[in-house]
Write a protein that holds these residues in place. Structure first.
Motif, PDB file in Angstrom:
ATOM      1  N   PHE A 140      -1.794  -6.640   2.827  1.00 20.03           N
ATOM      2  CA  PHE A 140      -0.609  -5.895   2.418  1.00 20.03           C
ATOM      3  C   PHE A 140       0.614  -6.384   3.204  1.00 20.03           C
ATOM      4  O   PHE A 140       0.556  -6.575   4.419  1.00 20.03           O
ATOM      5  CB  PHE A 140      -0.804  -4.400   2.648  1.00 20.03           C
ATOM      6  N   ASP A 141       1.699  -6.540   2.480  1.00 22.02           N
ATOM      7  CA  ASP A 141       2.959  -6.911   3.134  1.00 22.02           C
ATOM      8  C   ASP A 141       3.614  -5.712   3.808  1.00 22.02           C
ATOM      9  O   ASP A 141       4.349  -5.877   4.785  1.00 22.02           O
ATOM     10  CB  ASP A 141       3.929  -7.508   2.104  1.00 22.02           C
ATOM     11  N   GLY A 142       3.394  -4.537   3.273  1.00 30.51           N
ATOM     12  CA  GLY A 142       3.987  -3.344   3.847  1.00 30.51           C
ATOM     13  C   GLY A 142       3.212  -2.110   3.448  1.00 30.51           C
ATOM     14  O   GLY A 142       2.504  -2.103   2.428  1.00 30.51           O
ATOM     15  N   ILE A 143       3.309  -1.066   4.266  1.00 31.89           N
ATOM     16  CA  ILE A 143       2.640   0.209   3.999  1.00 31.89           C
ATOM     17  C   ILE A 143       3.695   1.296   3.955  1.00 31.89           C
ATOM     18  O   ILE A 143       4.523   1.414   4.879  1.00 31.89           O
ATOM     19  CB  ILE A 143       1.583   0.538   5.077  1.00 31.89           C
ATOM     20  N   ILE A 144       3.688   2.093   2.887  1.00 30.48           N
ATOM     21  CA  ILE A 144       4.658   3.179   2.714  1.00 30.48           C
ATOM     22  C   ILE A 144       3.901   4.496   2.601  1.00 30.48           C
ATOM     23  O   ILE A 144       3.070   4.660   1.697  1.00 30.48           O
ATOM     24  CB  ILE A 144       5.530   2.960   1.468  1.00 30.48           C
ATOM     25  N   TYR A 145       4.169   5.393   3.532  1.00 33.94           N
ATOM     26  CA  TYR A 145       3.633   6.754   3.449  1.00 33.94           C
ATOM     27  C   TYR A 145       4.673   7.594   2.726  1.00 33.94           C
ATOM     28  O   TYR A 145       5.706   7.962   3.282  1.00 33.94           O
ATOM     29  CB  TYR A 145       3.350   7.298   4.845  1.00 33.94           C
ATOM     30  N   GLY A 146       4.373   7.901   1.455  1.00 33.36           N
ATOM     31  CA  GLY A 146       5.382   8.492   0.583  1.00 33.36           C
ATOM     32  C   GLY A 146       5.634   9.969   0.771  1.00 33.36           C
ATOM     33  O   GLY A 146       6.621  10.492   0.244  1.00 33.36           O
ATOM     34  N   LYS A 147       4.773  10.653   1.528  1.00 31.27           N
ATOM     35  CA  LYS A 147       4.929  12.100   1.668  1.00 31.27           C
ATOM     36  C   LYS A 147       4.470  12.499   3.063  1.00 31.27           C
ATOM     37  O   LYS A 147       3.287  12.691   3.316  1.00 31.27           O
ATOM     38  CB  LYS A 147       4.114  12.827   0.599  1.00 31.27           C
TER      39      LYS A 147
ATOM     40  N   LEU B  68       0.863  -1.176   0.000  1.00 35.61           N
ATOM     41  CA  LEU B  68       0.000   0.000   0.000  1.00 35.61           C
ATOM     42  C   LEU B  68       0.899   1.225   0.000  1.00 35.61           C
ATOM     43  O   LEU B  68       1.686   1.425   0.932  1.00 35.61           O
ATOM     44  CB  LEU B  68      -0.913   0.013   1.227  1.00 35.61           C
ATOM     45  N   TYR B  69       0.795   2.035  -1.052  1.00 38.15           N
ATOM     46  CA  TYR B  69       1.583   3.256  -1.158  1.00 38.15           C
ATOM     47  C   TYR B  69       0.645   4.439  -0.961  1.00 38.15           C
ATOM     48  O   TYR B  69      -0.189   4.738  -1.827  1.00 38.15           O
ATOM     49  CB  TYR B  69       2.283   3.341  -2.517  1.00 38.15           C
ATOM     50  N   VAL B  70       0.768   5.093   0.189  1.00 41.76           N
ATOM     51  CA  VAL B  70      -0.168   6.154   0.562  1.00 41.76           C
ATOM     52  C   VAL B  70       0.297   7.475  -0.027  1.00 41.76           C
ATOM     53  O   VAL B  70       1.428   7.914   0.198  1.00 41.76           O
ATOM     54  CB  VAL B  70      -0.290   6.260   2.089  1.00 41.76           C
ATOM     55  N   THR B  71      -0.576   8.110  -0.799  1.00 42.98           N
ATOM     56  CA  THR B  71      -0.296   9.407  -1.416  1.00 42.98           C
ATOM     57  C   THR B  71      -1.245  10.448  -0.837  1.00 42.98           C
ATOM     58  O   THR B  71      -2.360  10.128  -0.427  1.00 42.98           O
ATOM     59  CB  THR B  71      -0.488   9.346  -2.940  1.00 42.98           C
ATOM     60  N   CYS B  72      -0.786  11.668  -0.799  1.00 42.52           N
ATOM     61  CA  CYS B  72      -1.626  12.736  -0.261  1.00 42.52           C
ATOM     62  C   CYS B  72      -0.882  14.057  -0.390  1.00 42.52           C
ATOM     63  O   CYS B  72       0.187  14.129  -0.997  1.00 42.52           O
ATOM     64  CB  CYS B  72      -1.964  12.481   1.206  1.00 42.52           C
ATOM     65  N   GLY B  73      -1.425  15.076   0.216  1.00 51.07           N
ATOM     66  CA  GLY B  73      -0.762  16.365   0.185  1.00 51.07           C
ATOM     67  C   GLY B  73      -1.480  17.340  -0.717  1.00 51.07           C
ATOM     68  O   GLY B  73      -2.413  16.998  -1.446  1.00 51.07           O
ATOM     69  N   PHE B  74      -1.017  18.571  -0.696  1.00 53.40           N
ATOM     70  CA  PHE B  74      -1.700  19.651  -1.397  1.00 53.40           C
ATOM     71  C   PHE B  74      -1.197  19.851  -2.821  1.00 53.40           C
ATOM     72  O   PHE B  74      -1.620  20.777  -3.513  1.00 53.40           O
ATOM     73  CB  PHE B  74      -1.532  20.953  -0.622  1.00 53.40           C
ATOM     74  N   GLY B  75      -0.298  18.992  -3.294  1.00 51.18           N
ATOM     75  CA  GLY B  75       0.263  19.194  -4.619  1.00 51.18           C
ATOM     76  C   GLY B  75       1.229  20.364  -4.622  1.00 51.18           C
ATOM     77  O   GLY B  75       1.720  20.799  -3.584  1.00 51.18           O
ATOM     78  N   TYR B  76       1.507  20.877  -5.807  1.00 49.20           N
ATOM     79  CA  TYR B  76       2.421  22.029  -5.899  1.00 49.20           C
ATOM     80  C   TYR B  76       1.676  23.300  -6.295  1.00 49.20           C
ATOM     81  O   TYR B  76       1.715  24.318  -5.609  1.00 49.20           O
ATOM     82  CB  TYR B  76       3.547  21.756  -6.892  1.00 49.20           C
TER      83      TYR B  76
END
Length: 738
Positions: free
Chosen positions: A322-329, A206-214
């Motif tokens: 899921f084998d792993g969770i990555i919070y990318g930002k 699971l690759y977690v994406t989020c944030g306000f962008g640029y």
């Protein structure tokens, strides 16, 4: 057999032959100490991460050069496209610009790390990094700092006769870029830290994406670190059948920004080819940070998760799919706030070492808010930082062999080590021990064999924090006389098992015949936690001595010491008002299974104590602190040494046990042996007829004894025990005296 072609090499699809299967931190990270992990502010383990480029943009050889220096072609502030020298459809021309120059200028902007650094290296050009020599020691971890500084010194100013040296330098830089700065290598580094690479089965992440962008206009910008990591994960797992990466959550439909849009949009939409085919590519490039140069359009639309997959994430977490969770930002004002899906991750019981937090923004540890944020999350997962921009005095290197992941990825263990530091300053203070006994003991009992982790039908036990369990014995056995016998029995068995398991990592025997890696483990343990493994072993045996029924006095006090060999108690050390016994280590020397002599090392403030020997020949006490024991040499006498005066400092108590097994008695009544207080200098003079080697060894020990109280550390005690030449003489001399 499935094969994988990556970075110019053919690999077997599973097992140790997968790409980047081995830890390369010592070669890739310019400040890395092999076998150590980096600890920030005494409680937060930090792993470095950097901006990377896809492997397909890295030059295979030195390109043809027609110019020397390329000026700075970026913007003064990140993302200011009005200052760009190249248009949104001129990515190939941008890359060719760098390839044709021998050197290219780059610098620190929002942070020390920037996309431009690996881009220039990948083009086969030598970066001229302004201010690199004065950069904080832990910044730009994957940039070949020493090689760039050497190139600046040797190749500038450039002339034709330096062509061969220049080409050799470029080849070195290209090799480093392939190994350390590609998206695939960065992704493998994160998975390896999480214990998921090399894999022997398909992975689901699971690759977690989020944030306000640029731009705030639906661009979905995730930052260069997160983008490179996602591309690398896709490249690594693409040829491993059954693997899948689910990215989410997605952006809600926004027709005001994306006309006629009705479906959710991935935050990685710009990575997929043929995404939004109804919109002109140049218009799409205008929405991408840096026009998408070196990262855009490298995946297919199918590589991104469907909305059905994203909506199923909470249930999939509950099923532990899921084998792993990555919070990318991650990070305040530059990442996920609050963390999406995190309540579901916690409810599903995901262990911290299978959760990664990526702090890839421009703001690093120098920002107090970011540092505080990272310290809070550090006990809940693995923390990766791009900008490690604080002075090196804020860090300590911890040997990884004595500090496994469970010790810093579990909030209970994180709190335990905070209390351990308190205990070292206030030894045996109940304020430090009480929370462990009342709040954390139940949790530690549940994970004693390692964190049980099940995924589907597969169950595995993650490696436990074995060093923490050893240290925990001090709190749980510090008051054995107050425990019910059933509870004491349970705890004694618990810590006896962990002492046995710890023999895989450290030795409890200060002998040269022990495997070198176990001796190194014991030294690393003592340096890290300021207690020796032997001290813990002796403490547990002392607290649990009464359970064996070998003492007529019943259960011993917490700081009582006893040695048991061959099923019978040969020697006992009885404490009276022993307030601060910090080290108690037995060293036993045998010949044909018969104890010839015994040594006890100790340090700290002690009350009066007694040494009893149930053996003929009595107790031959050589010296105790600044005290000397005298007694007759008759082998028929029974002996007892007593030091009635309190003192502090460090010392060594040596006793000679019987030579014949038939001389062992069972009586507890023994006549006292007179004690004479003397100075170390007098004791040295009294032994002037001894051999030179023995005197040198004693002189080292007496120098330690002559120090002021508290100035001698457990590591100083032991004199020649690790010495390969003087120890035999030392032991032989005392065996002769016995």
């Amino acid at each position: 057999m499935k094969l994988l072609y990556l970075s110019g090499t053919l690999y077997q699809a599973y097992g140790a032959t997968l790409p980047f299967a081995h830890d390369d931190s010592a070669r890739c990270v310019h400040f890395q100490r092999p076998g150590h992990i980096l600890m920030y502010s005494q409680d937060t383990v930090i792993f470095p991460i950097g901006i990377s480029v896809p492997s397909d943009v890295v030059a295979s050889s030195v390109p043809k050069k027609i110019r020397v220096d390329a000026g700075f072609v970026g913007s003064s502030k990140g993302g200011q496209v009005s200052e760009y020298k190249f248009g949104p459809m001129e990515e190939a021309r941008y890359h060719d610009f760098y390839r044709r120059h021998r050197f290219a200028l780059t610098k620190c902007k929002g942070g020390w790390d920037a996309f431009r650094h690996p881009e220039i290296l990948a083009m086969g050009t030598v970066p001229r990094f302004a201010g690199l020599a004065k950069a904080p020691p832990f910044t730009v971890p994957f940039i070949p700092k020493s090689l760039l500084l050497q190139a600046e010194e040797e190749l500038r100013p450039y002339s034709k006769h330096l062509e061969a040296v220049y080409n050799a330098t470029v080849l070195q830089l290209l090799d480093h870029t392939r190994r350390c700065l590609t998206a695939e290598s960065m992704a493998a580094r994160v998975l390896r830290t999480m214990g998921l690479w090399p894999t022997k089965r398909p992975l689901k992440l699971l690759y977690v994406t989020c944030g306000f962008g640029y731009t705030g206009a639906g661009d979905g910008w995730q930052g260069p670190v997160s983008i490179g990591l996602f591309l690398g994960l896709q490249a690594l797992l693409r040829e491993v059948p059954g693997s899948r990466i689910v990215d989410g959550p997605a952006m809600d439909p926004n027709p005001a920004i994306w006309p006629e849009e009705t479906e959710h949009r991935s935050n990685f939409w710009y990575l997929a080819r043929n995404h939004d085919p109804w919109i002109h590519e140049e218009d799409l490039r205008q929405r991408m940070y840096g026009y998408g140069f070196s990262y855009a359009r490298r995946l297919s639309v199918k590589d991104l998760a469907s909305q059905a997959e994203r909506e199923d994430v909470p249930k999939a977490l509950q099923r532990r799919e899921f084998d792993g969770i990555i919070y990318g930002k991650v990070g305040p004002a530059q990442g996920c706030e609050p963390l999406p899906f995190y309540d579901d991750v916690q409810a599903a019981g995901y262990p911290g070492e299978r959760v990664a937090f990526i702090y890839g923004g421009d703001f690093g540890l120098a920002e107090a808010q970011v540092a505080r944020h990272a310290r809070i999350l550090s006990g809940l997962g693995l923390v990766f930082f791009r900008e490690i921009d604080v002075p090196d005095e804020n860090f300590a290197w911890i040997p990884a062999r004595v500090f496994p992941k469970a010790c810093y990825c579990d909030p209970f263990w994180k709190q335990f080590f905070k209390l351990w530091r308190v205990r070292l300053k206030c030894w045996n203070c109940d304020e430090a021990d009480a929370p462990l006994r009342t709040q954390y003991w139940e949790h530690f009992q549940q994970v004693w064999a390692g964190y049980p982790w099940s995924k589907g039908d597969q169950v595995e036990y993650l490696k436990p924090c074995w060093s923490g369990f050893l240290l925990l014995s001090f709190a749980m056995l510090s008051q054995p006389q107050k425990l019910p016998i059933e509870e004491l029995t349970l705890r004694c068995k618990f810590f006896a098992q962990h002492l046995q398991k710890a023999e895989e990592h450290v030795t409890f025997k200060p002998r040269r015949c022990v495997l070198p890696q176990l001796r190194r483990g014991a030294r690393a343990f003592r340096r890290t936690f300021q207690v020796a493994p032997q001290e813990i072993q002796h403490f547990v045996r002392s607290a649990c001595e009464g359970l064996r029924g070998s003492s007529s006095r019943g259960r011993l006090d917490a700081f009582d010491a006893a040695f048991v060999g061959d099923g019978r108690s040969l020697l006992e050390l009885r404490m009276e008002k022993a307030s601060e016994l910090r080290v108690a280590q037995w060293h036993v020397y045998r010949k044909e299974q018969i104890v010839m002599s015994v040594e006890l090392q100790f340090a700290g403030e002690m009350g009066s104590f007694e040494v009893w020997s149930r053996a003929a020949g009595g107790v031959a006490c050589a010296f105790v602190g600044r005290c000397r024991c005298d007694q007759g040499s008759s082998s028929a006498d029974l002996g007892k040494a007593r030091v009635p005066a309190a003192f502090s400092g460090a010392g060594l108590l040596r006793m000679a046990a019987p030579r014949k097994p038939e001389d062992i008695f069972q009586e507890d009544t023994m006549p006292p042996v007179p004690i004479e207080l003397i100075e170390p200098s007098e004791l040295l003079a009294d032994q002037s007829n001894e051999s030179t080697q023995l005197n040198d060894t004693r002189r080292h020990l007496f120098d330690l004894l002559a120090r002021p109280p508290g100035s001698t550390t457990p590591g100083d005690l032991g004199g020649c025990y690790g010495h390969t030449t003087r120890c035999p003489a030392w032991h032989a001399a005392w065996h002769a005296r016995a």
